[in-house]
Design a protein around this motif. Sequence first.
Motif, PDB file in Angstrom:
ATOM      1  N   THR A  30      -8.899  18.687  -9.657  1.00 23.92           N
ATOM      2  CA  THR A  30      -8.381  19.105 -10.961  1.00 23.92           C
ATOM      3  C   THR A  30      -6.970  18.578 -11.168  1.00 23.92           C
ATOM      4  O   THR A  30      -6.622  18.076 -12.242  1.00 23.92           O
ATOM      5  N   THR A  31      -6.144  18.700 -10.133  1.00 24.34           N
ATOM      6  CA  THR A  31      -4.776  18.173 -10.204  1.00 24.34           C
ATOM      7  C   THR A  31      -4.784  16.668 -10.390  1.00 24.34           C
ATOM      8  O   THR A  31      -3.995  16.111 -11.153  1.00 24.34           O
ATOM      9  N   LEU A  32      -5.700  16.002  -9.696  1.00 23.71           N
ATOM     10  CA  LEU A  32      -5.818  14.548  -9.806  1.00 23.71           C
ATOM     11  C   LEU A  32      -6.131  14.134 -11.235  1.00 23.71           C
ATOM     12  O   LEU A  32      -5.513  13.211 -11.781  1.00 23.71           O
ATOM     13  N   ARG A  33      -7.082  14.808 -11.855  1.00 26.44           N
ATOM     14  CA  ARG A  33      -7.465  14.463 -13.221  1.00 26.44           C
ATOM     15  C   ARG A  33      -6.342  14.760 -14.205  1.00 26.44           C
ATOM     16  O   ARG A  33      -6.169  14.053 -15.203  1.00 26.44           O
ATOM     17  N   SER A  34      -5.572  15.807 -13.931  1.00 31.35           N
ATOM     18  CA  SER A  34      -4.431  16.124 -14.780  1.00 31.35           C
ATOM     19  C   SER A  34      -3.372  15.016 -14.694  1.00 31.35           C
ATOM     20  O   SER A  34      -2.800  14.603 -15.711  1.00 31.35           O
ATOM     21  N   LEU A  35      -3.123  14.531 -13.482  1.00 33.56           N
ATOM     22  CA  LEU A  35      -2.181  13.428 -13.300  1.00 33.56           C
ATOM     23  C   LEU A  35      -2.682  12.172 -13.999  1.00 33.56           C
ATOM     24  O   LEU A  35      -1.917  11.454 -14.639  1.00 33.56           O
ATOM     25  N   GLU A  36      -3.958  11.929 -13.876  1.00 38.58           N
ATOM     26  CA  GLU A  36      -4.576  10.759 -14.481  1.00 38.58           C
ATOM     27  C   GLU A  36      -4.388  10.784 -16.000  1.00 38.58           C
ATOM     28  O   GLU A  36      -4.011   9.788 -16.612  1.00 38.58           O
ATOM     29  N   GLU A  37      -4.632  11.943 -16.593  1.00 38.72           N
ATOM     30  CA  GLU A  37      -4.525  12.069 -18.046  1.00 38.72           C
ATOM     31  C   GLU A  37      -3.088  11.962 -18.524  1.00 38.72           C
ATOM     32  O   GLU A  37      -2.788  11.250 -19.487  1.00 38.72           O
ATOM     33  N   GLY A  74      -1.721   8.346 -17.977  1.00 38.68           N
ATOM     34  CA  GLY A  74      -2.409   7.262 -18.665  1.00 38.68           C
ATOM     35  C   GLY A  74      -2.932   6.195 -17.722  1.00 38.68           C
ATOM     36  O   GLY A  74      -2.968   5.015 -18.076  1.00 38.68           O
ATOM     37  N   ILE A  75      -3.310   6.606 -16.505  1.00 36.32           N
ATOM     38  CA  ILE A  75      -3.843   5.654 -15.532  1.00 36.32           C
ATOM     39  C   ILE A  75      -5.250   6.082 -15.117  1.00 36.32           C
ATOM     40  O   ILE A  75      -5.664   7.213 -15.365  1.00 36.32           O
ATOM     41  N   ILE A  76      -5.968   5.168 -14.495  1.00 34.31           N
ATOM     42  CA  ILE A  76      -7.297   5.465 -13.985  1.00 34.31           C
ATOM     43  C   ILE A  76      -7.227   5.543 -12.468  1.00 34.31           C
ATOM     44  O   ILE A  76      -6.789   4.600 -11.804  1.00 34.31           O
ATOM     45  N   ILE A  77      -7.619   6.684 -11.912  1.00 31.42           N
ATOM     46  CA  ILE A  77      -7.632   6.879 -10.461  1.00 31.42           C
ATOM     47  C   ILE A  77      -9.088   6.967 -10.028  1.00 31.42           C
ATOM     48  O   ILE A  77      -9.749   7.970 -10.238  1.00 31.42           O
ATOM     49  N   ALA A  78      -9.590   5.889  -9.452  1.00 31.53           N
ATOM     50  CA  ALA A  78     -10.999   5.798  -9.097  1.00 31.53           C
ATOM     51  C   ALA A  78     -11.214   6.213  -7.649  1.00 31.53           C
ATOM     52  O   ALA A  78     -10.300   6.188  -6.822  1.00 31.53           O
ATOM     53  N   GLU A  79     -12.463   6.605  -7.341  1.00 28.22           N
ATOM     54  CA  GLU A  79     -12.785   6.912  -5.945  1.00 28.22           C
ATOM     55  C   GLU A  79     -12.679   5.632  -5.134  1.00 28.22           C
ATOM     56  O   GLU A  79     -13.108   4.563  -5.558  1.00 28.22           O
ATOM     57  N   MET A  80     -12.075   5.746  -3.963  1.00 33.15           N
ATOM     58  CA  MET A  80     -11.852   4.571  -3.141  1.00 33.15           C
ATOM     59  C   MET A  80     -13.167   3.980  -2.655  1.00 33.15           C
ATOM     60  O   MET A  80     -13.979   4.672  -2.033  1.00 33.15           O
ATOM     61  N   PRO A  81     -13.411   2.694  -2.939  1.00 37.66           N
ATOM     62  CA  PRO A  81     -14.668   2.058  -2.513  1.00 37.66           C
ATOM     63  C   PRO A  81     -14.641   1.738  -1.022  1.00 37.66           C
ATOM     64  O   PRO A  81     -13.579   1.728  -0.390  1.00 37.66           O
ATOM     65  N   ILE A  82     -15.804   1.458  -0.452  1.00 42.12           N
ATOM     66  CA  ILE A  82     -15.878   1.103   0.955  1.00 42.12           C
ATOM     67  C   ILE A  82     -15.207  -0.241   1.199  1.00 42.12           C
ATOM     68  O   ILE A  82     -14.457  -0.427   2.153  1.00 42.12           O
ATOM     69  N   ASN A  83     -15.451  -1.196   0.295  1.00 35.55           N
ATOM     70  CA  ASN A  83     -14.857  -2.526   0.440  1.00 35.55           C
ATOM     71  C   ASN A  83     -13.583  -2.613  -0.395  1.00 35.55           C
ATOM     72  O   ASN A  83     -13.638  -2.590  -1.609  1.00 35.55           O
ATOM     73  N   VAL A  84     -12.440  -2.719   0.279  1.00 30.34           N
ATOM     74  CA  VAL A  84     -11.167  -2.822  -0.438  1.00 30.34           C
ATOM     75  C   VAL A  84     -10.614  -4.232  -0.248  1.00 30.34           C
ATOM     76  O   VAL A  84     -10.427  -4.654   0.874  1.00 30.34           O
ATOM     77  N   VAL A 107       0.850  -1.191   0.000  1.00 32.12           N
ATOM     78  CA  VAL A 107       0.000   0.000   0.000  1.00 32.12           C
ATOM     79  C   VAL A 107       0.882   1.236   0.000  1.00 32.12           C
ATOM     80  O   VAL A 107       1.811   1.352   0.805  1.00 32.12           O
ATOM     81  N   LEU A 108       0.601   2.160  -0.912  1.00 36.33           N
ATOM     82  CA  LEU A 108       1.280   3.448  -0.963  1.00 36.33           C
ATOM     83  C   LEU A 108       0.233   4.532  -0.768  1.00 36.33           C
ATOM     84  O   LEU A 108      -0.729   4.625  -1.528  1.00 36.33           O
ATOM     85  N   ILE A 109       0.415   5.346   0.264  1.00 37.62           N
ATOM     86  CA  ILE A 109      -0.497   6.461   0.528  1.00 37.62           C
ATOM     87  C   ILE A 109       0.213   7.759   0.199  1.00 37.62           C
ATOM     88  O   ILE A 109       1.251   8.081   0.794  1.00 37.62           O
ATOM     89  N   ASN A 110      -0.308   8.490  -0.771  1.00 37.61           N
ATOM     90  CA  ASN A 110       0.216   9.812  -1.090  1.00 37.61           C
ATOM     91  C   ASN A 110      -0.489  10.819  -0.189  1.00 37.61           C
ATOM     92  O   ASN A 110      -1.593  11.268  -0.481  1.00 37.61           O
ATOM     93  N   TYR A 111       0.167  11.146   0.929  1.00 33.34           N
ATOM     94  CA  TYR A 111      -0.452  12.072   1.878  1.00 33.34           C
ATOM     95  C   TYR A 111      -0.663  13.438   1.231  1.00 33.34           C
ATOM     96  O   TYR A 111      -1.674  14.093   1.441  1.00 33.34           O
ATOM     97  N   GLU A 112       0.309  13.845   0.452  1.00 31.85           N
ATOM     98  CA  GLU A 112       0.182  15.065  -0.342  1.00 31.85           C
ATOM     99  C   GLU A 112       0.202  14.665  -1.811  1.00 31.85           C
ATOM    100  O   GLU A 112       1.126  14.000  -2.272  1.00 31.85           O
ATOM    101  N   LEU A 113      -0.822  15.047  -2.537  1.00 30.70           N
ATOM    102  CA  LEU A 113      -0.921  14.679  -3.947  1.00 30.70           C
ATOM    103  C   LEU A 113       0.167  15.383  -4.760  1.00 30.70           C
ATOM    104  O   LEU A 113       0.274  16.615  -4.716  1.00 30.70           O
ATOM    105  N   PRO A 114       1.010  14.644  -5.489  1.00 31.10           N
ATOM    106  CA  PRO A 114       2.028  15.291  -6.326  1.00 31.10           C
ATOM    107  C   PRO A 114       1.369  16.097  -7.441  1.00 31.10           C
ATOM    108  O   PRO A 114       0.309  15.724  -7.949  1.00 31.10           O
ATOM    109  N   THR A 115       1.988  17.183  -7.820  1.00 32.92           N
ATOM    110  CA  THR A 115       1.454  18.001  -8.917  1.00 32.92           C
ATOM    111  C   THR A 115       2.078  17.621 -10.256  1.00 32.92           C
ATOM    112  O   THR A 115       1.568  18.009 -11.303  1.00 32.92           O
ATOM    113  N   LYS A 116       3.180  16.867 -10.229  1.00 36.97           N
ATOM    114  CA  LYS A 116       3.873  16.501 -11.460  1.00 36.97           C
ATOM    115  C   LYS A 116       3.811  14.990 -11.683  1.00 36.97           C
ATOM    116  O   LYS A 116       3.936  14.200 -10.738  1.00 36.97           O
TER     117      LYS A 116
END
Length: 215
Positions: free
Chosen positions: A195-202, A205-215, A158-167
Amino acid sequence: MIVTVVMEAPSPAFQSPSRSSQQLHFYLAVDRPQFKMETVVELLGVLGRRPWLPIVVCCSSRDELDAVCSSLSTLPFISFAALYSDLGERERASVLEKFRQATINWNQHLNSAIVGEEGLEESETREEEDEKKSHLVVVTDVCLPMLSSGESSLSSRVLINYELPTKKETYTRRLTSCLASGGIVINMVVGGEVTTLRSLEESSGIIIAEMPINV
């Protein structure tokens, strides 16, 4: 914000790399910055109860790292250490080696057959209990494992990005130096950072989905 994560049985994301090689990317949104630390502590309060689970929390600054370490000190079932710029070379090597041993124990734990309770001792020593704690490393970007210099990836589950990278480059480096094949990325997102999240996603080339309740 209250985090509820159900983890009664190993999900595909927590299987051994041979069973699942695709990393999963999630985001966990909070309304205000002051709720982020509370949410991370609650999240680790669930994840950290899995024996030997190797976890990495990435921070952008030393101040963030110190704040995270202070908050996690209240979780008795997690063994954690920090990688920061003025850490001695010997201490750094020790932190990396202990974490790598935790990843070995985790993989052995997943791949081993289930043993009946009668084959186990009735009680464990304090030392054995400590060894079974989940292992967590809190690290700043400037102190990530240097793969080009011969250091190995932390290979956390598990990797938790406590602060979302901008690059994109920072996000990618965190993945390659910290996360195992088949691991989970959880990005903490506050308000307008979507907005930053979607920019990183694009750009990545990855999909960053909302975290579900059941992991």
